[in-house]
Motif scaffolding. Structure first.
Motif, PDB file in Angstrom:
ATOM      1  N   ARG A  13      11.671   7.981  -7.363  1.00 22.05           N
ATOM      2  CA  ARG A  13      12.355   6.903  -8.050  1.00 22.05           C
ATOM      3  C   ARG A  13      11.937   6.862  -9.518  1.00 22.05           C
ATOM      4  NH1 ARG A  13      10.745   1.851  -4.478  1.00 22.05           N
ATOM      5  NH2 ARG A  13       8.793   3.048  -4.434  1.00 22.05           N
ATOM      6  N   GLU A  14      12.720   6.182 -10.318  1.00 21.00           N
ATOM      7  CA  GLU A  14      12.364   6.015 -11.722  1.00 21.00           C
ATOM      8  C   GLU A  14      11.007   5.325 -11.816  1.00 21.00           C
ATOM      9  OE1 GLU A  14      14.234   3.005 -14.449  1.00 21.00           O
ATOM     10  OE2 GLU A  14      15.151   4.818 -15.267  1.00 21.00           O
ATOM     11  N   PHE A  15      10.127   5.860 -12.654  1.00 26.38           N
ATOM     12  CA  PHE A  15       8.819   5.227 -12.800  1.00 26.38           C
ATOM     13  C   PHE A  15       8.434   5.136 -14.271  1.00 26.38           C
ATOM     14  CE2 PHE A  15       6.989   9.371 -13.469  1.00 26.38           C
ATOM     15  CZ  PHE A  15       7.527  10.199 -12.513  1.00 26.38           C
ATOM     16  N   GLY A  16       7.492   4.252 -14.550  1.00 24.89           N
ATOM     17  CA  GLY A  16       7.057   4.046 -15.928  1.00 24.89           C
ATOM     18  C   GLY A  16       5.690   3.399 -15.949  1.00 24.89           C
ATOM     19  N   CYS A  17       5.054   3.399 -17.114  1.00 21.35           N
ATOM     20  CA  CYS A  17       3.730   2.795 -17.225  1.00 21.35           C
ATOM     21  C   CYS A  17       3.515   2.296 -18.642  1.00 21.35           C
ATOM     22  CB  CYS A  17       2.639   3.780 -16.839  1.00 21.35           C
ATOM     23  SG  CYS A  17       2.355   5.072 -18.060  1.00 21.35           S
ATOM     24  N   GLU A  18       2.548   1.384 -18.753  1.00 27.48           N
ATOM     25  CA  GLU A  18       2.130   0.879 -20.056  1.00 27.48           C
ATOM     26  C   GLU A  18       0.638   0.593 -19.973  1.00 27.48           C
ATOM     27  OE1 GLU A  18       3.250  -2.574 -23.337  1.00 27.48           O
ATOM     28  OE2 GLU A  18       4.469  -2.305 -21.537  1.00 27.48           O
ATOM     29  N   SER A  23      -6.337  -7.836 -22.685  1.00 29.38           N
ATOM     30  CA  SER A  23      -7.360  -7.775 -23.733  1.00 29.38           C
ATOM     31  C   SER A  23      -8.783  -7.860 -23.187  1.00 29.38           C
ATOM     32  CB  SER A  23      -7.140  -8.905 -24.744  1.00 29.38           C
ATOM     33  OG  SER A  23      -7.182 -10.174 -24.099  1.00 29.38           O
ATOM     34  N   ARG A  24      -9.008  -8.557 -22.080  1.00 27.51           N
ATOM     35  CA  ARG A  24     -10.374  -8.767 -21.599  1.00 27.51           C
ATOM     36  C   ARG A  24     -10.954  -7.558 -20.856  1.00 27.51           C
ATOM     37  NH1 ARG A  24     -11.354 -14.529 -18.924  1.00 27.51           N
ATOM     38  NH2 ARG A  24     -13.483 -13.749 -19.188  1.00 27.51           N
ATOM     39  N   PRO A  25     -10.182  -6.849 -20.019  1.00 27.73           N
ATOM     40  CA  PRO A  25     -10.752  -5.671 -19.337  1.00 27.73           C
ATOM     41  C   PRO A  25     -11.063  -4.545 -20.319  1.00 27.73           C
ATOM     42  CG  PRO A  25      -8.734  -6.433 -18.261  1.00 27.73           C
ATOM     43  CD  PRO A  25      -8.815  -7.121 -19.583  1.00 27.73           C
ATOM     44  N   ASP A  26     -11.891  -3.604 -19.881  1.00 33.66           N
ATOM     45  CA  ASP A  26     -12.194  -2.424 -20.690  1.00 33.66           C
ATOM     46  C   ASP A  26     -11.060  -1.411 -20.655  1.00 33.66           C
ATOM     47  OD1 ASP A  26     -15.095  -2.877 -21.543  1.00 33.66           O
ATOM     48  OD2 ASP A  26     -15.188  -3.245 -19.396  1.00 33.66           O
ATOM     49  N   GLY A  27     -10.191  -1.519 -19.664  1.00 27.29           N
ATOM     50  CA  GLY A  27      -9.014  -0.665 -19.564  1.00 27.29           C
ATOM     51  C   GLY A  27      -8.007  -1.307 -18.641  1.00 27.29           C
ATOM     52  N   SER A  28      -6.724  -1.146 -18.928  1.00 31.31           N
ATOM     53  CA  SER A  28      -5.697  -1.737 -18.066  1.00 31.31           C
ATOM     54  C   SER A  28      -4.424  -0.913 -18.144  1.00 31.31           C
ATOM     55  CB  SER A  28      -5.405  -3.189 -18.472  1.00 31.31           C
ATOM     56  OG  SER A  28      -4.920  -3.245 -19.805  1.00 31.31           O
ATOM     57  N   ALA A  29      -3.606  -1.045 -17.114  1.00 34.04           N
ATOM     58  CA  ALA A  29      -2.333  -0.319 -17.077  1.00 34.04           C
ATOM     59  C   ALA A  29      -1.420  -0.949 -16.041  1.00 34.04           C
ATOM     60  CB  ALA A  29      -2.555   1.154 -16.744  1.00 34.04           C
ATOM     61  N   SER A  30      -0.153  -0.905 -16.313  1.00 28.48           N
ATOM     62  CA  SER A  30       0.848  -1.270 -15.306  1.00 28.48           C
ATOM     63  C   SER A  30       1.576   0.002 -14.915  1.00 28.48           C
ATOM     64  CB  SER A  30       1.843  -2.301 -15.851  1.00 28.48           C
ATOM     65  OG  SER A  30       2.629  -1.727 -16.882  1.00 28.48           O
ATOM     66  N   PHE A  31       1.922   0.111 -13.650  1.00 28.20           N
ATOM     67  CA  PHE A  31       2.657   1.289 -13.181  1.00 28.20           C
ATOM     68  C   PHE A  31       3.813   0.801 -12.315  1.00 28.20           C
ATOM     69  CE2 PHE A  31       3.672   5.334 -11.350  1.00 28.20           C
ATOM     70  CZ  PHE A  31       3.259   6.255 -12.300  1.00 28.20           C
ATOM     71  N   VAL A  32       4.998   1.325 -12.622  1.00 27.87           N
ATOM     72  CA  VAL A  32       6.221   0.934 -11.925  1.00 27.87           C
ATOM     73  C   VAL A  32       6.819   2.146 -11.245  1.00 27.87           C
ATOM     74  CG1 VAL A  32       8.528  -0.066 -12.185  1.00 27.87           C
ATOM     75  CG2 VAL A  32       6.655  -0.875 -13.633  1.00 27.87           C
ATOM     76  N   GLN A  33       7.155   2.010  -9.955  1.00 29.86           N
ATOM     77  CA  GLN A  33       7.869   3.051  -9.221  1.00 29.86           C
ATOM     78  C   GLN A  33       9.078   2.392  -8.564  1.00 29.86           C
ATOM     79  OE1 GLN A  33       3.690   5.057  -7.751  1.00 29.86           O
ATOM     80  NE2 GLN A  33       5.522   5.606  -6.613  1.00 29.86           N
ATOM     81  N   ASP A 110       8.160  -2.808  -3.228  1.00 34.58           N
ATOM     82  CA  ASP A 110       9.388  -2.274  -2.625  1.00 34.58           C
ATOM     83  C   ASP A 110       9.111  -0.879  -2.082  1.00 34.58           C
ATOM     84  OD1 ASP A 110      12.096  -2.194  -1.821  1.00 34.58           O
ATOM     85  OD2 ASP A 110      12.647  -1.104  -3.638  1.00 34.58           O
ATOM     86  N   GLY A 111       7.961  -0.742  -1.400  1.00 36.87           N
ATOM     87  CA  GLY A 111       7.640   0.531  -0.766  1.00 36.87           C
ATOM     88  C   GLY A 111       6.721   1.403  -1.598  1.00 36.87           C
ATOM     89  N   SER A 112       6.022   2.333  -0.912  1.00 41.73           N
ATOM     90  CA  SER A 112       5.092   3.275  -1.554  1.00 41.73           C
ATOM     91  C   SER A 112       4.028   2.541  -2.368  1.00 41.73           C
ATOM     92  CB  SER A 112       5.857   4.264  -2.451  1.00 41.73           C
ATOM     93  OG  SER A 112       6.848   4.952  -1.728  1.00 41.73           O
ATOM     94  N   LEU A 113       3.528   1.435  -1.824  1.00 42.33           N
ATOM     95  CA  LEU A 113       2.604   0.595  -2.572  1.00 42.33           C
ATOM     96  C   LEU A 113       1.257   1.271  -2.800  1.00 42.33           C
ATOM     97  CD1 LEU A 113       2.119  -2.133  -3.911  1.00 42.33           C
ATOM     98  CD2 LEU A 113       1.375  -3.028  -1.697  1.00 42.33           C
ATOM     99  N   LEU A 114       0.728   1.966  -1.783  1.00 40.44           N
ATOM    100  CA  LEU A 114      -0.583   2.604  -1.933  1.00 40.44           C
ATOM    101  C   LEU A 114      -0.558   3.666  -3.021  1.00 40.44           C
ATOM    102  CD1 LEU A 114      -3.494   2.977  -1.130  1.00 40.44           C
ATOM    103  CD2 LEU A 114      -2.761   4.368   0.810  1.00 40.44           C
ATOM    104  N   SER A 115       0.508   4.446  -3.099  1.00 40.99           N
ATOM    105  CA  SER A 115       0.593   5.447  -4.169  1.00 40.99           C
ATOM    106  C   SER A 115       0.723   4.758  -5.526  1.00 40.99           C
ATOM    107  CB  SER A 115       1.773   6.401  -3.934  1.00 40.99           C
ATOM    108  OG  SER A 115       2.994   5.698  -3.842  1.00 40.99           O
ATOM    109  N   GLY A 116       1.372   3.592  -5.557  1.00 33.80           N
ATOM    110  CA  GLY A 116       1.434   2.825  -6.797  1.00 33.80           C
ATOM    111  C   GLY A 116       0.055   2.352  -7.232  1.00 33.80           C
ATOM    112  N   THR A 151      10.433  11.310   0.060  1.00 32.29           N
ATOM    113  CA  THR A 151       9.325  11.050  -0.861  1.00 32.29           C
ATOM    114  C   THR A 151       9.566   9.740  -1.592  1.00 32.29           C
ATOM    115  OG1 THR A 151      10.452  12.403  -2.536  1.00 32.29           O
ATOM    116  CG2 THR A 151       8.754  13.477  -1.215  1.00 32.29           C
ATOM    117  N   ASP A 152       8.484   9.037  -1.873  1.00 27.49           N
ATOM    118  CA  ASP A 152       8.534   7.762  -2.586  1.00 27.49           C
ATOM    119  C   ASP A 152       9.525   6.800  -1.927  1.00 27.49           C
ATOM    120  OD1 ASP A 152       7.867   5.929  -4.524  1.00 27.49           O
ATOM    121  OD2 ASP A 152       9.248   6.728  -6.025  1.00 27.49           O
ATOM    122  N   PRO A 153       9.364   6.517  -0.619  1.00 27.31           N
ATOM    123  CA  PRO A 153      10.337   5.681   0.096  1.00 27.31           C
ATOM    124  C   PRO A 153      10.301   4.219  -0.348  1.00 27.31           C
ATOM    125  CG  PRO A 153       8.414   6.063   1.469  1.00 27.31           C
ATOM    126  CD  PRO A 153       8.234   6.917   0.247  1.00 27.31           C
TER     127      PRO A 153
END
Length: 221
Positions: A13-18, A23-33, A110-116, A151-153
């Motif tokens: 599926r279409e995926f993206g990240c940022e 600001s408070r954590p030493d590192g952060s990211a969002s991941f979308v699948q 919406d599925g494939s949460l562990l891989s997310g 894949t990526d159900p």
């Protein structure tokens, strides 16, 4: 950035990240699948409680927060999978007697949460600049009642499947670092799912590289 990947044998599926969203954590990211979205935050290395101190390496704690309610047994099992994968990748011996904390927040499932979770965790640790022996990614495969491998159900496809598998794949040799399975399947089907996941990981690692390259190669005027 967003990207959609597909091939005759692998469809994601279409995926993206940022990265660096918080600001408070030493590192952060969002991941979308697709419609599955996860936010990850990394804290540390920091001081560790004496009861949890390990003399020759850092202590890693993984906390998963569901979208609604309190964590359940399912979240605890997912935490274990993510923690073991991260421990296999991180060079924890470089930070003895310290602690690392990884918090994963479900924004939408919406599925494939562990891989997310795995993909968000890797991007967040990259953002935190933690030393790692390799990168990793998560790929989920579902085996439909008719034997098709998906894949990526999505969540609906997971419900209709007779088996569900999630693999953590490393970026060096494309070896399997962690496996989480549910349902009934044959050895041959397991091998097929591993091969499909390794092929899918190539696309995800390419997305990692492209995402980081775009972030750090922005022109400064």
């Amino acid at each position: 950035m967003m990207e959609e990947c597909s091939s005759p044998t692998v469809s994601l599926r279409e995926f993206g990240c940022e990265q660096s969203l918080l600001s408070r954590p030493d590192g952060s990211a969002s991941f979308v699948q697709g419609d599955t979205s996860v936010l990850a935050a990394v804290y540390g290395p920091a001081e560790v409680k004496v009861s949890k101190e390990i003399y020759d390496r850092a202590t890693l704690e993984v906390i998963i927060q569901p979208k609604i309610g309190l964590p359940s047994v399912k979240e605890r099992a997912q935490e274990k999978c993510v923690r073991e994968t991260c421990e296999a990748s991180l060079l924890l011996s470089l930070h003895p007697r310290s602690s690392l904390t990884l918090v994963l927040q479900v924004l939408h499932n919406d599925g494939s949460l562990l891989s997310g979770f795995l993909n968000a965790a890797c991007m967040a640790m990259m953002d935190a600049g933690l030393p790692m022996s390799c990168l990793f990614c998560g790929v989920t495969c579902a085996i439909h009642a008719d034997g098709r491998i998906i894949t990526d159900p999505t969540a609906a496809q997971e419900v209709e499947s007779r088996a569900l598998m999630t693999f953590a794949i490393d970026s060096k040799e494309r070896r399997v670092m962690m496996t989480s399975t549910k349902g009934s399947f044959s050895v041959h089907e397991l091998q097929q799912c591993i091969a499909v996941s390794q092929a899918a990981s190539e696309k995800i690692f390419h997305f990692y590289r492209d995402s980081v390259r775009r972030r750090y190669s922005k022109s400064v005027f």
